[in-house]
Design a protein around this motif. Sequence first.
Motif, PDB file in Angstrom:
ATOM      1  N   UNK A 101      12.745  33.232 -44.704  1.00 38.02           N
ATOM      2  CA  UNK A 101      12.402  32.065 -44.370  1.00 38.02           C
ATOM      3  C   UNK A 101      13.443  31.469 -43.289  1.00 38.02           C
ATOM      4  N   UNK A 102      14.740  31.746 -43.370  1.00 37.97           N
ATOM      5  CA  UNK A 102      15.740  31.618 -42.457  1.00 37.97           C
ATOM      6  C   UNK A 102      15.487  32.158 -41.178  1.00 37.97           C
ATOM      7  N   UNK A 103      15.017  33.332 -41.141  1.00 35.71           N
ATOM      8  CA  UNK A 103      14.608  33.777 -39.737  1.00 35.71           C
ATOM      9  C   UNK A 103      13.499  33.192 -39.227  1.00 35.71           C
ATOM     10  N   UNK A 104      12.380  32.816 -40.193  1.00 36.29           N
ATOM     11  CA  UNK A 104      11.345  32.024 -39.643  1.00 36.29           C
ATOM     12  C   UNK A 104      11.884  30.768 -38.744  1.00 36.29           C
ATOM     13  N   UNK A 105      12.797  30.095 -39.537  1.00 32.23           N
ATOM     14  CA  UNK A 105      13.429  28.953 -39.097  1.00 32.23           C
ATOM     15  C   UNK A 105      14.078  29.282 -37.719  1.00 32.23           C
ATOM     16  N   UNK A 106      14.677  30.446 -37.627  1.00 32.66           N
ATOM     17  CA  UNK A 106      15.615  30.659 -36.451  1.00 32.66           C
ATOM     18  C   UNK A 106      14.593  31.042 -35.205  1.00 32.66           C
ATOM     19  N   UNK A 107      13.386  31.695 -35.601  1.00 27.35           N
ATOM     20  CA  UNK A 107      12.324  31.917 -34.473  1.00 27.35           C
ATOM     21  C   UNK A 107      11.930  30.556 -33.981  1.00 27.35           C
ATOM     22  N   UNK A 108      11.485  29.819 -34.921  1.00 28.98           N
ATOM     23  CA  UNK A 108      10.979  28.502 -34.505  1.00 28.98           C
ATOM     24  C   UNK A 108      11.749  27.746 -33.725  1.00 28.98           C
ATOM     25  N   UNK A 109      13.037  27.542 -33.947  1.00 31.65           N
ATOM     26  CA  UNK A 109      14.104  27.021 -33.304  1.00 31.65           C
ATOM     27  C   UNK A 109      14.389  27.631 -32.074  1.00 31.65           C
ATOM     28  N   UNK A 110      14.024  28.889 -32.021  1.00 30.78           N
ATOM     29  CA  UNK A 110      14.416  29.612 -30.474  1.00 30.78           C
ATOM     30  C   UNK A 110      13.136  29.538 -29.700  1.00 30.78           C
ATOM     31  N   UNK A 111      11.862  29.615 -30.075  1.00 29.59           N
ATOM     32  CA  UNK A 111      10.768  29.710 -29.306  1.00 29.59           C
ATOM     33  C   UNK A 111       9.921  28.605 -29.332  1.00 29.59           C
ATOM     34  N   UNK A 112      10.037  27.714 -30.445  1.00 31.81           N
ATOM     35  CA  UNK A 112       9.332  26.590 -30.483  1.00 31.81           C
ATOM     36  C   UNK A 112       8.071  26.854 -30.927  1.00 31.81           C
ATOM     37  N   UNK A 113       7.567  27.922 -31.599  1.00 35.89           N
ATOM     38  CA  UNK A 113       6.420  28.240 -32.445  1.00 35.89           C
ATOM     39  C   UNK A 113       6.588  29.006 -33.495  1.00 35.89           C
TER      40      UNK A 113
END
Lengths: 787, 114
Positions: free
Chosen positions: A330-342
């Motif tokens: 979940x934290x990874x998903x949040x980081x990806x969302x934060x970094x890429x916007x999707x």
Amino acid sequence: MALLLIVFAPAAAAFVLTLIPRAARLAITVPALTFLYLLIGAPDGMSINIPWVPSVGISISFFMDGLGLLFALLISGIGSLVLLYSSAYFDEPAEYSRFSRYTLLFMMAMLGIVLSANLLLVFIFWEITSITSYLLIGFKHEKEAARDGARRALIITSAGGLAMMAGFLLVGIAAGTFELPEILGSGDVLRESPLYLPILGLILLGAFSKSAQWPLHFWLPGAMEAPTPASTYLHSATMVKAGIFLLARLGSTLNGTDVWFYVVTGVGLITFLYGGVIAMRQTDLKAILAYSTVSWLGVLVALQGTGSEYAASALVIGILAHALYKGSLFLVAGSIDHATGTREIDKLGQLARKMPFTFAGAVIAGVSMAGIPPLLGFLAKELLKAASLYEGMSGILATLFPIAAVVGSALTAAVALRIVWDTFLGSKAADTPHEAHEAPFSMWIGPLVLGAGSIILPFLLAPTLDTLVSKAVSAIRQETASIHLHLFEGINTPLIMSTIAILAGLGIFLIRKPVIAWLQARREYNPVAVYQWLFYDALPNGAEWLTHRLQSGKLRFYMMIAIAAFIAMTGLTIYAGQINLLGADVLGALDWEIVIVCVLLMVGAWAGIAAPTRLGAIVVLGIEGALLSLLFALFGAPDLAFTQLMIEVITLVLFVLAFHFLPDAFTTPIRLSARVVDAIIAAGAGLAVTMLILAARSNRIGDSISHWFVDNSVPIGQGHNVVNVILVDFRGMDTQGEIVVLIIAAMGVTALLRLRPHDQPRGKYVAEDTNQGGGDGGDGGIDQQHS
Amino acid sequence: MVLIFAVTTGVIFACGIYLMLRRSMVRLIIGLSLLTYAVNLLIFSMDDLSTRGAPIIGATEPEKMADPLPQALILTAIVISFGVLAFTLALAYRASQAVQSDNMDVLQSTDREV
């Protein structure tokens, strides 16, 4: 004492943050210190008991056993990482501070659930988690989806919570106490209670709704509107495991019956498979994780069906492993969302080089989730298979459990591979709103720490894990257990099953494109439609229908209902109680002058109805008052007679004054049938009052207290007129209240007469008055309205 | 003696209720006044009713005194009901201005428009 500190320190920290929002970065110390204390310093068997409402058996009591310790470690440990992570996740300091406050409050509630020793206390904390979860899901409250998701989660989990409370009350009735240690020590009391089935049903409802079991699971995907750190913490690692915790906590007193086995294992396995299949067809990274969480929660429920020692160890390791790998993902998903916007998995790919640390965390978590040795997830899956082969089971579920365990594990493995491969590797480059970049330290360290846990823990089996698992299993089964786990136990059936599951998972992963397309083409059976119908259609429409039925807006109708209820209650009480209405007191000698006054009073009352004009009615009213005053005088109440006469005069003046302004439409034609109904109700009410007086006078149950006033009027009150002494002395506070009522009435009259409606359109007085008031006051109120 | 009191109270109560069920605002208020009388009588009939001396020490022998407690309660009730009546009349005045009618059933018209 330490327990109180552990539970309430987060709440205190949340309070400090409301005063000093900038201190949010320091908040992490609270869960971190708690975690360290629990890991190193906490002695065994802590407990505390402070009576709160002893008359109903509620106390503020906490205790820590192995199960509580396991959960408290997860709550404080993952809580620390989540608070650290969110310091970088939120761009706005104010948002971070608000998030930290909610999270700390949640932490308090969650620690309260797992450490409470009183069932009703568990319920209170349980509902606080529902509320904080609501606040966190609706964190971005300007988004409609967030509000919907928050409301849905709140309705489902708090409805389940209420069912659970009813179950707890029944447990209290059956066991005679709400204290958990006593209930757990009371053996078969609950199983043999006639209330067993209701208790079981209600508590399972609470647990299943909280832990998102099919068909109540649908709030959890909706809860993904929460900020990702909250999803990590509440909707994966801790809160959704509250239901699992509850089953584990009470399992030893409730399990062992066929109902328990079939319902718990059955629902758990359905959820396991359903979640796995639905997770495959999702494309949003968080939705995939949400459904795979639903799936694993199903396993954790199913494992509790048998109550065997294997199942208990599998449960403990399963909770631990899942919290580590799913929290990390979940934290990874949040980081990806934060970094890429999707978070759309179709748009992501080849992020490994751009986000190396996040990738490392994701790989470890993915491998653990897929159940590949030697990570903790592998051990969890091994134990699951071993538990599914438990020989104490019978019937069709005994056959289905191992098969479901393999199929579900294969699905989990496929989902895990898909998440890691399609996001970080793959052949397709990312096509995202922002150019991907590595997340800051505080965001990638969390997944790595959790990942390290997944790697290291299996190799620390004897020194750390075995002790913790033994303690937890002892607490779950209420039997001293000494568990020795081994990562490899040689080639045995569970290992073969695990191998098949991993290979099958790999197979599904390789043909995932057609599988996902096929799944997406199928219509999803979704219980959310039932929920929508119930809460957005049936309930509001039903309420509207009922309201229109009951709220006609006509005062007469409301009064008729109230009076009819009064008649019915008085009549029923007198009838059912067979109350004597004609006691010795009632039938006494008649005094002719009194009879004449009474007859005149009755005639006068009737004349009030018959009077053709309102002036006539007022005159009749005046005569009634005068007759009443005469009656008071005849019965030795000169004060009453005098007051009644005075008031009567003022009333008459008031009436005449008021009527000058009231429209003159005294008699309005009305149907005869309606008048007959009114007359019947009125006569019934009169009869009820007559019976009330007769009943009261025929059945004196105590001595009159009046002689006390007579005896003490002079010695205490220094007055000879007993009535006056009562009013101004013995019951002086009553008179004080009476004066206040008169003042309020006077203020009300003044306010009503001063409002000037003529020059304003109807129904808008309030708004206009507010504006005027704001202008006079000159404070900020009016400015805010315009800005 | 209690019986005639009970019947009288019941009749006044019934007439009051009947008037309160009318649509005319004025009749509602008159009904309310009648109801007040009935309730005061109800409290009064809890007195023993056999002794009729004013409860004044020195003027009346204690055993011939009427019960002072219901009297004190009614005294409070009379004054409070006067306050309520005054408020109700003011309310009726205000309401009739808003709806231009004496008819209780049209009072809801203000709700509908908002």
